[in-house]
Motif scaffolding. Structure first.
Motif, PDB file in Angstrom:
ATOM      1  N   ARG A   1       0.820  -1.204   0.000  1.00  0.00           N
ATOM      2  CA  ARG A   1       0.000   0.000   0.000  1.00  0.00           C
ATOM      3  C   ARG A   1       0.867   1.273   0.000  1.00  0.00           C
ATOM      4  N   ALA A   2       0.515   2.192  -0.883  1.00  0.00           N
ATOM      5  CA  ALA A   2       1.160   3.509  -0.949  1.00  0.00           C
ATOM      6  C   ALA A   2       2.654   3.437  -1.259  1.00  0.00           C
ATOM      7  N   CYS A   3       3.089   2.387  -1.939  1.00  0.00           N
ATOM      8  CA  CYS A   3       4.456   2.377  -2.480  1.00  0.00           C
ATOM      9  C   CYS A   3       4.407   3.197  -3.771  1.00  0.00           C
ATOM     10  N   SER A   4       4.348   4.497  -3.583  1.00  0.00           N
ATOM     11  CA  SER A   4       3.960   5.398  -4.656  1.00  0.00           C
ATOM     12  C   SER A   4       5.044   5.672  -5.686  1.00  0.00           C
ATOM     13  N   SER A   5       6.254   5.152  -5.473  1.00  0.00           N
ATOM     14  CA  SER A   5       7.325   5.335  -6.462  1.00  0.00           C
ATOM     15  C   SER A   5       7.519   4.121  -7.363  1.00  0.00           C
ATOM     16  N   LEU A   6       6.808   3.035  -7.071  1.00  0.00           N
ATOM     17  CA  LEU A   6       6.897   1.849  -7.928  1.00  0.00           C
ATOM     18  C   LEU A   6       6.169   2.111  -9.237  1.00  0.00           C
ATOM     19  N   THR A   7       6.837   1.856 -10.353  1.00  0.00           N
ATOM     20  CA  THR A   7       6.200   2.010 -11.663  1.00  0.00           C
ATOM     21  C   THR A   7       5.861   0.660 -12.288  1.00  0.00           C
ATOM     22  N   SER A   8       6.520  -0.385 -11.815  1.00  0.00           N
ATOM     23  CA  SER A   8       6.254  -1.730 -12.325  1.00  0.00           C
ATOM     24  C   SER A   8       6.354  -2.719 -11.179  1.00  0.00           C
ATOM     25  N   PHE A   9       5.863  -3.935 -11.427  1.00  0.00           N
ATOM     26  CA  PHE A   9       5.830  -4.948 -10.376  1.00  0.00           C
ATOM     27  C   PHE A   9       6.233  -6.289 -10.969  1.00  0.00           C
ATOM     28  N   PRO A  10       6.990  -7.096 -10.202  1.00  0.00           N
ATOM     29  CA  PRO A  10       7.463  -8.380 -10.735  1.00  0.00           C
ATOM     30  C   PRO A  10       6.389  -9.468 -10.670  1.00  0.00           C
ATOM     31  N   LEU A  11       6.602 -10.538 -11.400  1.00  0.00           N
ATOM     32  CA  LEU A  11       5.686 -11.680 -11.416  1.00  0.00           C
ATOM     33  C   LEU A  11       6.001 -12.575 -10.215  1.00  0.00           C
ATOM     34  N   LEU A  12       5.442 -12.219  -9.072  1.00  0.00           N
ATOM     35  CA  LEU A  12       5.634 -13.009  -7.864  1.00  0.00           C
ATOM     36  C   LEU A  12       4.748 -14.249  -7.879  1.00  0.00           C
ATOM     37  N   ASP A  13       5.170 -15.268  -7.149  1.00  0.00           N
ATOM     38  CA  ASP A  13       4.381 -16.492  -7.008  1.00  0.00           C
ATOM     39  C   ASP A  13       3.387 -16.290  -5.875  1.00  0.00           C
ATOM     40  N   THR A  14       2.133 -16.087  -6.240  1.00  0.00           N
ATOM     41  CA  THR A  14       1.078 -15.904  -5.238  1.00  0.00           C
ATOM     42  C   THR A  14       0.108 -17.081  -5.276  1.00  0.00           C
ATOM     43  N   SER A  15       0.606 -18.237  -5.641  1.00  0.00           N
ATOM     44  CA  SER A  15      -0.249 -19.402  -5.857  1.00  0.00           C
ATOM     45  C   SER A  15      -0.904 -19.925  -4.584  1.00  0.00           C
ATOM     46  N   SER A  16      -0.422 -19.490  -3.412  1.00  0.00           N
ATOM     47  CA  SER A  16      -1.048 -19.886  -2.143  1.00  0.00           C
ATOM     48  C   SER A  16      -1.905 -18.765  -1.560  1.00  0.00           C
ATOM     49  N   GLY A  17      -1.928 -17.615  -2.223  1.00  0.00           N
ATOM     50  CA  GLY A  17      -2.598 -16.443  -1.686  1.00  0.00           C
ATOM     51  C   GLY A  17      -4.107 -16.562  -1.619  1.00  0.00           C
ATOM     52  N   THR A  18      -4.684 -16.047  -0.537  1.00  0.00           N
ATOM     53  CA  THR A  18      -6.142 -16.062  -0.357  1.00  0.00           C
ATOM     54  C   THR A  18      -6.732 -14.666  -0.191  1.00  0.00           C
ATOM     55  N   ILE A  19      -5.904 -13.669   0.138  1.00  0.00           N
ATOM     56  CA  ILE A  19      -6.420 -12.318   0.366  1.00  0.00           C
ATOM     57  C   ILE A  19      -5.427 -11.289  -0.178  1.00  0.00           C
ATOM     58  N   PHE A  20      -5.945 -10.368  -1.016  1.00  0.00           N
ATOM     59  CA  PHE A  20      -5.135  -9.323  -1.637  1.00  0.00           C
ATOM     60  C   PHE A  20      -5.821  -7.961  -1.506  1.00  0.00           C
ATOM     61  N   SER A  21      -6.654  -7.778  -0.511  1.00  0.00           N
ATOM     62  CA  SER A  21      -7.400  -6.533  -0.370  1.00  0.00           C
ATOM     63  C   SER A  21      -6.458  -5.362  -0.090  1.00  0.00           C
TER      64      SER A  21
END
Length: 281
Positions: free
Chosen positions: A167-187
């Motif tokens: 949240r609010a990482c306001s200087s990031l312009t791009s994001f890597p392809l992380l492995d979120t295959s176990s993720g259940t919540i991204f709110s």
């Protein structure tokens, strides 16, 4: 003001715990012979005037709990390379270390919780490629790290909880392809990442069982391109989950009128599956 120097042959359990006394500490030096035991929870919590922290590498080799250890040490600009290989709990460890400009490549391979670990480290411009392969909880881990201009390809394959993580990482312009295959919540995960334009494809093709609020305000107030929105929608459509709330609105996120045919098709498919999607018109 005073310095804390530890050369004890017995176990020394620092526990300032934001009590008020820690405000007087200007430096800490931990040398040969010191034994800090296994628990450093709340150790230097609140030591906002500590400008230097030095410690021999192996002194911390047995520590498993680093919860809140340097929380609020807002005058530290550098952090030493410690042996953190036994650490499992890194929750809020460097929370609000607002002056940290460098962070070492610590061994965090045993870490299971990183919730709020670097929350508010507003001076970090980059982050090392740590081993986070055992991490399950990443809630708020890099929240408000608003000077980060890039983020590494961390191993997040065990991660289940990613709420408010960037949240609010306001200087990031791009994001890597992380492995979120176990993720259940991204709110609210990327909420207010106001410069985030490029987001990878296929990140959510496979996940854990998603909660109904799994993507609520996930990309609110970002700068997603039409291609990035396609990448997100197509991946979520591929996932197959139903009845989820998704937020890709606000900020300068690409309006629906600019979306590709593939993005519109994925959107339509998600609506049929019961998704509620907020977007820019």
């Amino acid at each position: 003001d005073y310095s804390v120097v530890v050369y004890s042959d017995g176990v020394y359990r620092p526990y300032f715990n934001n009590s008020g006394d820690e405000d007087q500490i200007t430096s800490v030096a931990i040398g040969s012979g010191a034994d800090l035991g296994t628990n450093l929870a709340n150790a230097w919590y609140g030591a906002s005037n500590m400008t230097t922290f030095t410690c021999l590498f192996d002194v911390t080799s047995s520590v498993t709990n680093f919860n809140y250890a340097w929380h609020g040490c807002s005058s530290l600009t550098d952090f030493p390379l410690l042996n953190t290989s036994s650490g499992t709990n890194f929750s809020s460890t460097w929370y609000n270390c607002t002056s940290l400009i460098n962070f070492p490549s610590l061994n965090t391979s045993s870490g299971t919780t990183f919730s709020a670990a670097w929350f508010g480290c507003t001076s970090l411009t980059s982050f090392p490629l740590l081993n986070t392969s055992s991490g399950a909880n990443f809630n708020s881990a890099w929240r408000d790290c608003n000077s980060l201009v890039s983020f590494p390809l961390l191993n997040t394959s065990s991660g289940t909880s990613f709420s408010v993580t960037w949240r609010a990482c306001s200087s990031l312009t791009s994001f890597p392809l992380l492995d979120t295959s176990s993720g259940t919540i991204f709110s609210q995960t990327w909420i207010n990442c106001s410069s985030l334009a490029d987001f990878p494809a296929n990140m959510f093709d496979t996940t854990g069982t998603l909660s109904a609020a799994a993507f609520t305000n996930a990309w609110l107030n970002c700068a997603l391109t039409a291609q990035s929105i396609e990448n997100i929608l197509v991946s979520l459509d591929t996932n197959g989950a139903s009845n989820i709330t998704l937020g890709i609105n606000g900020g300068t996120n690409a309006a629906k009128t600019t979306w590709s045919a593939a993005a519109v098709t994925a959107y339509d498919n998600l609506i049929v599956k019961g998704w509620t999607i907020s977007f820019n018109t």
